[in-house]
Every structure is written in C-alpha cells, then in structure tokens.
Write a protein that holds these residues in place. Structure first.
Motif, PDB file in Angstrom:
ATOM      1  N   CYS A   5       0.844  -1.196   0.000  1.00 36.50           N
ATOM      2  CA  CYS A   5       0.000   0.000   0.000  1.00 36.50           C
ATOM      3  C   CYS A   5       0.876   1.242   0.000  1.00 36.50           C
ATOM      4  N   LYS A   6       0.509   2.166  -0.831  1.00 32.26           N
ATOM      5  CA  LYS A   6       1.187   3.466  -0.849  1.00 32.26           C
ATOM      6  C   LYS A   6       0.173   4.506  -0.399  1.00 32.26           C
ATOM      7  N   PHE A   7       0.515   5.241   0.625  1.00 24.86           N
ATOM      8  CA  PHE A   7      -0.370   6.270   1.150  1.00 24.86           C
ATOM      9  C   PHE A   7       0.167   7.643   0.771  1.00 24.86           C
ATOM     10  N   THR A   8      -0.752   8.556   0.521  1.00 22.69           N
ATOM     11  CA  THR A   8      -0.336   9.935   0.330  1.00 22.69           C
ATOM     12  C   THR A   8       0.080  10.488   1.686  1.00 22.69           C
ATOM     13  N   THR A   9       0.763  11.608   1.682  1.00 20.95           N
ATOM     14  CA  THR A   9       1.149  12.258   2.938  1.00 20.95           C
ATOM     15  C   THR A   9      -0.088  12.560   3.769  1.00 20.95           C
ATOM     16  N   GLN A  11      -3.048  11.009   3.708  1.00 19.51           N
ATOM     17  CA  GLN A  11      -3.599   9.764   4.250  1.00 19.51           C
ATOM     18  C   GLN A  11      -2.776   9.271   5.440  1.00 19.51           C
ATOM     19  N   SER A  12      -1.460   9.361   5.317  1.00 13.93           N
ATOM     20  CA  SER A  12      -0.586   8.940   6.416  1.00 13.93           C
ATOM     21  C   SER A  12      -0.845   9.785   7.654  1.00 13.93           C
ATOM     22  N   GLU A  14      -3.670  11.374   8.422  1.00 11.06           N
ATOM     23  CA  GLU A  14      -4.978  11.000   8.963  1.00 11.06           C
ATOM     24  C   GLU A  14      -4.888   9.717   9.783  1.00 11.06           C
ATOM     25  N   LEU A  15      -4.123   8.743   9.292  1.00 10.69           N
ATOM     26  CA  LEU A  15      -3.939   7.488  10.022  1.00 10.69           C
ATOM     27  C   LEU A  15      -3.206   7.717  11.343  1.00 10.69           C
TER      28      LEU A  15
END
Length: 118
Positions: A5-9, A11-12, A14-15
């Motif tokens: 999985c590659k997350f955008t900055t 998304q990261s 938010e997680l």
C-alpha cells in the motif's frame, strides 16, 4: 502476492492522528505528549498537525524535543502519563529510541505508540 500500500502524505497523517486519538481514548487520556529526538529535522510539522487535529477532539498535546539531551524538556516529562514517540527516519538513532523508551519506563510513563516520519 501481497501488494504494498502506498499512502499519500495526507492519508498517512490522517492514520497517525486516528491512531493517537484511539490510544488516548483507550487509555482514558485527554492529554498526550509527542516526543522525539531532533524534531526540527522535519518531524515538528507532523507534531503540529497532530496537535491541531487533536485539539478539535478536546485532547491537549505537549511536544517535547530532545528529552535525552535537554534537562528542561526532561523535567516536563514529570507531568506526562502517555507518550507517542515521533522520530525522523535517517535522523534519529536506534539507540536514542531505546534510551527514550527506557527513560519512559523508569518514569512510569506509558508508550502509546510511535510514528516514523520519512
């Protein structure tokens, strides 16, 4: 075959915010400390984003930098109950993280989690 999985900055972020909020909720905390070594290498912006987001959730955030090397910052740990370690990849040394965890254990402060900033 598992795909990575590659997350955008965004998304990261938010997680990370969600994980810190869950850790606070599970531990009954309305205050958390974000702590790391050399936050000015780029992790300080992440800490600020988390602080602003959690403020909206009525969770206060203290940010402490270089606790291992700054006596004033170390003294501020006295009021803390739970800490999330925020470390900059390729800046923080592995033994510094180990020393931070040992310090928190000695002070009876819960390590709620860790965030590695790339």
């Amino acid at each position: 075959k598992l795909e990575q999985c590659k997350f955008t900055t965004e998304q990261s972020m938010e997680l990370a915010i969600a994980a810190v909020k869950i850790a606070c909720d599970k531990n009954g905390l309305n205050h958390v400390c974000l702590m790391g070594c050399n936050l000015k290498e780029g992790a300080d912006a992440v800490c600020e984003n988390i602080r602003q987001a959690l403020q909206k959730e009525q969770i206060a955030v203290t940010v402490l930098d270089n606790v291992l090397y700054d006596a004033e910052a170390m003294e501020k740990l006295e009021q803390e109950i739970g800490v999330v370690l925020v470390e900059k990849a390729s800046s923080t040394l592995y033994n510094e993280v180990t020393k931070e965890i040992e310090l928190l254990k000695r002070q009876d402060i819960a390590v709620l989690g860790g965030i590695v900033v790339e």
